[in-house]
Structures are given as C-alpha cells and as structure tokens.
Design a protein around this motif. Structure first.
Motif, short mmCIF file in Angstrom:
data_model
loop_
_atom_site.label_atom_id
_atom_site.label_comp_id
_atom_site.label_asym_id
_atom_site.label_seq_id
_atom_site.Cartn_x
_atom_site.Cartn_y
_atom_site.Cartn_z
N THR A 47 0.86 -1.24 0.14
CA THR A 47 0.05 -0.09 -0.03
C THR A 47 0.86 1.27 0.13
O THR A 47 2.03 1.37 0.57
CB THR A 47 -0.92 0.08 1.10
OG1 THR A 47 -1.65 1.09 1.18
CG2 THR A 47 0.06 0.00 2.51
N PRO A 48 0.48 2.47 -0.50
CA PRO A 48 1.12 3.46 -0.75
C PRO A 48 0.66 4.37 0.76
O PRO A 48 1.13 5.55 0.91
CB PRO A 48 0.57 4.30 -1.83
CG PRO A 48 -0.66 4.01 -1.89
CD PRO A 48 -0.81 2.30 -1.47
N ASP A 49 -0.01 3.79 1.44
CA ASP A 49 -0.66 4.30 2.76
C ASP A 49 -0.42 3.55 3.99
O ASP A 49 -1.34 2.77 4.63
CB ASP A 49 -2.13 4.87 2.50
CG ASP A 49 -2.81 5.59 3.79
OD1 ASP A 49 -1.94 5.97 4.73
OD2 ASP A 49 -4.08 5.52 3.84
N PRO A 50 0.72 3.71 4.39
CA PRO A 50 1.04 2.47 5.71
C PRO A 50 0.23 3.01 7.08
O PRO A 50 0.02 1.93 7.67
CB PRO A 50 2.50 3.14 6.18
CG PRO A 50 3.14 3.75 4.92
CD PRO A 50 1.77 4.38 4.32
N GLY A 51 -0.31 3.91 7.05
CA GLY A 51 -1.20 4.48 8.41
C GLY A 51 -2.30 3.66 8.24
O GLY A 51 -2.74 3.63 9.25
N ILE A 52 -3.03 2.68 7.25
CA ILE A 52 -4.16 2.04 7.26
C ILE A 52 -3.96 0.66 7.92
O ILE A 52 -4.66 -0.22 8.04
CB ILE A 52 -4.90 2.16 5.94
CG1 ILE A 52 -3.85 1.22 4.94
CG2 ILE A 52 -5.36 3.23 5.57
CD1 ILE A 52 -4.59 1.20 3.43
N VAL A 53 -2.52 0.28 7.76
CA VAL A 53 -1.94 -1.18 7.95
C VAL A 53 -1.87 -1.19 9.65
O VAL A 53 -1.16 -0.53 10.15
CB VAL A 53 -0.76 -1.54 7.56
CG1 VAL A 53 -0.44 -2.87 7.95
CG2 VAL A 53 -1.01 -1.34 6.05
#
Length: 224
Positions: free
Chosen positions: A56-62
């Motif tokens: 993902t390009p959005d690590p904050g959602i993991v």
C-alpha cells in the motif's frame, strides 16, 4: 514452510469509485476499511497463514502486527508482483494473494483453500460471476504472472496452461463475493448483510434490478 497472505490496498478514500452513485465518499471509505478489517481478521485466525502483508502507498491504514510493503505504483498487478518479491526476500515459501473486499470471508475457508491448493502448488478462487479472480495460491511463490483486471480468471487459467503448471480451482462462498458495484451490495441484502448492513439503508433497492446489464461480466481495474 512459511505461508504468507498478501493483499494490495489503495488509500481507502480512493477506493470503490464504482459505488460513487450509491454511497457517499465517507460511506465508501468506511466500507473499504470494514471489509479490509474483516479480511485481516479471517487471515489472523487462519491456522495455515504465518504472516500477513499489505502492499500500500498508505502505511497508516495497516494495523500493528501486519507487515507493510512498499507500493511501487503502476497498478494492482505491479503492486502484487512487488509485494511477492519482497515477501520472498523475507522468507515466504508459499503465498496466498487475495483481495481486501471479501466481506464474508472466514478463517476456515482460508485454511481450506490453502490446504486444497498445496498438492498442485497453484490454486484459483473465482468470483461469483466466474470471470474475476479473488484469490491465488502459489507454492513456490515465483514463476507466475498476475493478470488481475477484466476477465482475469480466464487469463490466469491461460497463464497456468502456458507455463504447464498443474492447478486447481476451488469455489468457496467467502472468496466468491467481492464488492465493486451496486449489484454486489444488492447481493448482500437481507440476512446476508452482515458487516455491510450499516451501508445498505442508504441506497434505494428499487434502482437495481437483476437484469443482466446491471451485473458486470467482469471486475475491471480495481479487482478481478
């Protein structure tokens, strides 16, 4: 042997654009997160899965405990190929590739799919239309190209035949239904609603009929 589950996820606010006429931007974001969490819960409870990774390009959602892998851009197939290489470099011997929008996926189905795919080393889970591919099991993980997009199931079968790879097709309810279009939401109305129930009252059921033109023959770009 180390079996990894691998998903690719774009930022939630950019997902499910084909539902834009049915759900608001906030509702689509909530839906993406809810389905993602459901899939992670199923994978976390599956006995055959050792590690879970998300490209993902959005690590904050993991969430904590799930491995984040860098998304190089270039679309879903490039992201999954990059994730596969990173997983293999970190010790993955087997990889289960699946989508993050499977709202009824259960841990026992994950285990069943992995166990039944192992003898052949390559397994496919088609969507409910028989046109898209919602999961692929690979052991060993390399030596197979991804063709997610329109009519991906047939293209993945062609890839297997071209490489002379033994393979198996396994149909399981939790792998069969993904959510891309309004008709997919309709499919989950009534007692099947589950985690989608909070989203269902916001759309007018009479708008969507079961005429063929309302059911896409394939899940394009985002999945399939």
């Amino acid at each position: 042997m180390s079996c990894w589950a691998l998903l690719a996820l774009k930022p939630p606010h950019l997902g499910k654009t084909r539902l834009a006429g049915t759900l608001s931007g906030t509702q689509r974001t909530q839906l993406v997160r809810a389905m993602f969490e459901r899939v992670l819960d199923a994978l976390g409870a599956a006995g055959e899965i050792d590690r879970v990774a998300v490209v993902t390009p959005d690590p904050g959602i993991v969430p904590h405990g799930v491995i984040t892998l860098a998304d190089p851009g270039g679309g879903l197939n490039h992201a999954l190929d990059a994730g596969r290489r990173q997983a293999m470099a970190q010790g993955a011997d087997e990889i289960l590739i699946l989508h993050a929008d499977l709202p009824s996926l259960r841990a026992d189905e994950v285990d069943t799919f992995v166990r039944h795919s192992r003898p052949a080393g390559l397994g496919f889970a088609p969507d409910r239309h028989g046109s898209g591919t919602n999961a692929i099991f690979l052991s060993p993980p390399g030596g197979f190209g991804f063709h997610f997009g329109a009519a991906s199931f047939e293209r993945h079968l062609h890839e297997a035949r071209a490489r002379a790879r033994e393979h198996t097709v396994i149909t399981l309810p939790g792998f069969a239904v993904d959510i891309d279009e309004p008709a997919d939401l309709q499919h989950f109305s009534g007692p099947r609603a589950g985690l989608l129930e909070p989203f269902l009252p916001h759309w007018n059921m009479t708008r969507w009929t079961t005429r063929p033109q309302h059911f896409s023959p394939s899940h394009a770009a985002e999945h399939g």
